[in-house]
Design a protein around this motif. Structure first.
Motif, PDB file in Angstrom:
ATOM      1  N   PRO A   1       1.857  16.931 -21.688  1.00  0.00           N
ATOM      2  CA  PRO A   1       1.883  17.244 -20.434  1.00  0.00           C
ATOM      3  C   PRO A   1       1.451  15.921 -19.666  1.00  0.00           C
ATOM      4  CG  PRO A   1      -0.283  17.749 -21.550  1.00  0.00           C
ATOM      5  CD  PRO A   1       0.567  17.345 -22.599  1.00  0.00           C
ATOM      6  N   VAL A   2       1.802  15.892 -18.232  1.00  0.00           N
ATOM      7  CA  VAL A   2       1.618  14.860 -17.472  1.00  0.00           C
ATOM      8  C   VAL A   2       0.450  14.942 -16.578  1.00  0.00           C
ATOM      9  CG1 VAL A   2       2.582  13.016 -15.687  1.00  0.00           C
ATOM     10  CG2 VAL A   2       3.982  13.924 -17.906  1.00  0.00           C
ATOM     11  N   VAL A   3      -0.640  14.138 -16.580  1.00  0.00           N
ATOM     12  CA  VAL A   3      -1.753  14.385 -15.454  1.00  0.00           C
ATOM     13  C   VAL A   3      -1.566  13.333 -14.624  1.00  0.00           C
ATOM     14  CG1 VAL A   3      -4.060  14.174 -15.245  1.00  0.00           C
ATOM     15  CG2 VAL A   3      -3.289  15.402 -17.021  1.00  0.00           C
ATOM     16  N   PRO A   4      -1.086  13.556 -13.199  1.00  0.00           N
ATOM     17  CA  PRO A   4      -0.997  12.623 -12.208  1.00  0.00           C
ATOM     18  C   PRO A   4      -2.271  12.062 -11.622  1.00  0.00           C
ATOM     19  CG  PRO A   4      -0.935  14.622 -11.058  1.00  0.00           C
ATOM     20  CD  PRO A   4      -1.105  14.898 -12.843  1.00  0.00           C
ATOM     21  N   VAL A   5      -2.346  10.665 -11.724  1.00  0.00           N
ATOM     22  CA  VAL A   5      -3.527   9.912 -11.303  1.00  0.00           C
ATOM     23  C   VAL A   5      -3.477   9.390  -9.959  1.00  0.00           C
ATOM     24  CG1 VAL A   5      -5.182   8.091 -12.038  1.00  0.00           C
ATOM     25  CG2 VAL A   5      -4.085   9.505 -13.988  1.00  0.00           C
ATOM     26  N   GLY A   6      -4.201   9.493  -9.157  1.00  0.00           N
ATOM     27  CA  GLY A   6      -4.221   8.886  -7.750  1.00  0.00           C
ATOM     28  C   GLY A   6      -5.490   7.868  -7.510  1.00  0.00           C
ATOM     29  N   LEU A   7      -5.019   6.567  -7.215  1.00  0.00           N
ATOM     30  CA  LEU A   7      -6.252   5.607  -7.093  1.00  0.00           C
ATOM     31  C   LEU A   7      -6.314   5.179  -5.615  1.00  0.00           C
ATOM     32  CD1 LEU A   7      -5.049   3.573 -10.110  1.00  0.00           C
ATOM     33  CD2 LEU A   7      -7.100   4.672 -10.093  1.00  0.00           C
ATOM     34  N   THR A   8      -7.452   5.211  -5.141  1.00  0.00           N
ATOM     35  CA  THR A   8      -7.270   4.357  -3.555  1.00  0.00           C
ATOM     36  C   THR A   8      -8.600   3.675  -3.759  1.00  0.00           C
ATOM     37  OG1 THR A   8      -8.787   6.372  -3.047  1.00  0.00           O
ATOM     38  CG2 THR A   8      -6.651   6.732  -2.708  1.00  0.00           C
TER      39      THR A   8
ATOM     40  N   GLN B   1       1.473  11.392  -4.908  1.00  0.00           N
ATOM     41  CA  GLN B   1       1.268  11.370  -3.497  1.00  0.00           C
ATOM     42  C   GLN B   1       0.360  12.228  -2.827  1.00  0.00           C
ATOM     43  OE1 GLN B   1       2.312  13.024  -0.695  1.00  0.00           O
ATOM     44  NE2 GLN B   1       1.714  11.277   0.654  1.00  0.00           N
ATOM     45  N   ARG B   2       0.185  13.296  -3.318  1.00  0.00           N
ATOM     46  CA  ARG B   2      -0.579  14.467  -2.818  1.00  0.00           C
ATOM     47  C   ARG B   2      -2.135  13.929  -3.248  1.00  0.00           C
ATOM     48  NH1 ARG B   2       3.691  17.914  -4.696  1.00  0.00           N
ATOM     49  NH2 ARG B   2       2.704  18.433  -6.762  1.00  0.00           N
TER      50      ARG B   2
ATOM     51  N   GLN C   1       5.254   7.173   1.534  1.00  0.00           N
ATOM     52  CA  GLN C   1       6.456   6.868   0.597  1.00  0.00           C
ATOM     53  C   GLN C   1       7.316   6.105   0.968  1.00  0.00           C
ATOM     54  OE1 GLN C   1       7.419  11.318   0.265  1.00  0.00           O
ATOM     55  NE2 GLN C   1       6.714  10.809  -2.185  1.00  0.00           N
ATOM     56  N   ALA C   2       7.772   4.887   0.084  1.00  0.00           N
ATOM     57  CA  ALA C   2       8.833   4.000   0.553  1.00  0.00           C
ATOM     58  C   ALA C   2       9.919   4.432   0.250  1.00  0.00           C
ATOM     59  CB  ALA C   2       8.323   2.534  -0.218  1.00  0.00           C
ATOM     60  N   GLY C   3      10.024   5.307  -0.495  1.00  0.00           N
ATOM     61  CA  GLY C   3      11.833   5.930  -0.732  1.00  0.00           C
ATOM     62  C   GLY C   3      12.342   4.972  -1.306  1.00  0.00           C
ATOM     63  N   VAL C   4      12.057   3.953  -1.730  1.00  0.00           N
ATOM     64  CA  VAL C   4      12.816   2.731  -2.496  1.00  0.00           C
ATOM     65  C   VAL C   4      12.194   2.158  -3.668  1.00  0.00           C
ATOM     66  CG1 VAL C   4      14.245   1.933  -0.484  1.00  0.00           C
ATOM     67  CG2 VAL C   4      11.819   0.833  -1.123  1.00  0.00           C
ATOM     68  N   TYR C   5      12.737   1.506  -4.452  1.00  0.00           N
ATOM     69  CA  TYR C   5      12.043   0.873  -5.855  1.00  0.00           C
ATOM     70  C   TYR C   5      11.311   0.004  -5.308  1.00  0.00           C
ATOM     71  CZ  TYR C   5      15.045   3.800  -8.636  1.00  0.00           C
ATOM     72  OH  TYR C   5      15.555   4.990  -9.390  1.00  0.00           O
ATOM     73  N   ASN C   6      10.463  -0.419  -6.006  1.00  0.00           N
ATOM     74  CA  ASN C   6       9.463  -1.931  -5.700  1.00  0.00           C
ATOM     75  C   ASN C   6      10.114  -2.867  -6.715  1.00  0.00           C
ATOM     76  OD1 ASN C   6       7.664  -3.744  -5.312  1.00  0.00           O
ATOM     77  ND2 ASN C   6       6.015  -2.857  -6.088  1.00  0.00           N
TER      78      ASN C   6
ATOM     79  N   GLY D   1       0.721  -1.315   0.048  1.00  0.00           N
ATOM     80  CA  GLY D   1      -0.143  -0.014   0.046  1.00  0.00           C
ATOM     81  C   GLY D   1       0.764   1.312  -0.034  1.00  0.00           C
ATOM     82  N   ARG D   2       2.085   1.179   0.119  1.00  0.00           N
ATOM     83  CA  ARG D   2       3.034   2.356   0.123  1.00  0.00           C
ATOM     84  C   ARG D   2       3.089   2.637  -1.265  1.00  0.00           C
ATOM     85  NH1 ARG D   2       8.330   1.303   3.434  1.00  0.00           N
ATOM     86  NH2 ARG D   2       8.303  -0.678   2.235  1.00  0.00           N
ATOM     87  N   LEU D   3       3.560   3.996  -1.501  1.00  0.00           N
ATOM     88  CA  LEU D   3       4.109   4.564  -2.801  1.00  0.00           C
ATOM     89  C   LEU D   3       5.397   4.392  -3.043  1.00  0.00           C
ATOM     90  CD1 LEU D   3       2.850   5.910  -5.048  1.00  0.00           C
ATOM     91  CD2 LEU D   3       3.727   8.010  -4.329  1.00  0.00           C
ATOM     92  N   TYR D   4       5.950   3.502  -4.007  1.00  0.00           N
ATOM     93  CA  TYR D   4       7.120   3.528  -4.301  1.00  0.00           C
ATOM     94  C   TYR D   4       7.995   4.439  -5.050  1.00  0.00           C
ATOM     95  CZ  TYR D   4       7.297  -0.963  -1.563  1.00  0.00           C
ATOM     96  OH  TYR D   4       6.867  -1.710  -0.306  1.00  0.00           O
ATOM     97  N   ARG D   5       9.323   4.298  -5.323  1.00  0.00           N
ATOM     98  CA  ARG D   5       9.927   5.399  -5.885  1.00  0.00           C
ATOM     99  C   ARG D   5       9.595   5.060  -7.564  1.00  0.00           C
ATOM    100  NH1 ARG D   5      16.414   6.725  -6.435  1.00  0.00           N
ATOM    101  NH2 ARG D   5      16.268   8.907  -6.517  1.00  0.00           N
TER     102      ARG D   5
END
Length: 222
Positions: free
Chosen positions: A144-151, A204-205, A211-216, A125-129
């Protein structure tokens, strides 16, 4: 034609079953190239995003979804093809580059290309790098890049399960990010890293994930 029919039927069925909350859909331009960069929690993400977005999408999916045998394999192949998936070989640098080139061609033609910068589903469930393929697409195409947040999608089909469940989900689209200028003073590798980190911060916002801070590096996955 097949994509439009699958999206219309699937979107109606999905809204009836899951009643998804969709926010910020207006952030996606009506025309022109755009990259959708999303977090990745579940197999179902690759179904949810195409059904939520009114424009036709292309996205990366592991090659195994196209090579299965029997009725299940045929169904998987047909479903992912209808949804606009581009197969990519896991662990193959050449396959990944070829897939990104497909994305660039799609963007050059004014299309929408969706990508999971984490590379595979989050196991906890964490967000990886983010990996820098998304920045390569953005900096090369100027799209352009549109960020997408899925929950909530991780509750539809948790890792290790086959049958989807009913669970509330939310899809949030953030404001488009423009990377077409302002990065020329950086070396290529550094520019890609900076752009990728900015994209992941925007994701992330939208999700509020830790944030995991590392690669998955989880083996397998999607």
């Amino acid at each position: 034609m097949l994509y439009d029919a699958a999206r219309i039927v699937g979107a109606r069925a999905g809204r009836i079953l899951y009643r998804p909350r969709i926010e910020g859909l207006e952030q996606i331009p009506d025309t022109g190239p755009v990259i959708l960069a999303a977090n990745h929690l579940s197999f179902s993400d690759s179904v949810v995003i195409p059904l939520a977005v009114p424009r036709r999408i292309r996205f990366l999916a592991k090659a195994e979804y196209f090579t299965g045998s029997g009725a299940t394999g045929r169904l998987s192949r047909a479903a992912f093809t209808a949804l606009g998936a581009v197969p990519v070989e896991r662990g193959s640098g050449g396959g990944a580059l070829e897939a990104l080139e497909t994305g660039l061609r799609w963007l050059k033609d004014g299309g929408v290309f969706s990508i999971y910068p984490e590379g595979t589903r989050s196991p906890d469930g964490r967000l990886y790098r983010g990996r820098t393929g998304v920045a390569h697409l953005a900096l090369t195409s100027g799209a352009p890049v549109v960020p997408v947040g899925l929950t909530g999608t991780e509750r539809i089909q948790p890792i290790g399960t086959r049958m989807p469940r009913i669970a509330p989900i939310t899809v949030r689209f953030g404001a488009p990010l423009d990377f077409s200028t302002g990065y020329g003073h950086l070396k290529t590798g550094r520019a890609r890293r900076v752009v990728t980190d900015e994209i992941m911060a925007a994701v992330q916002r939208l999700t509020g994930q830790e944030q995991a801070g590392v690669y998955n590096e989880r083996a397998g996955g999607e």
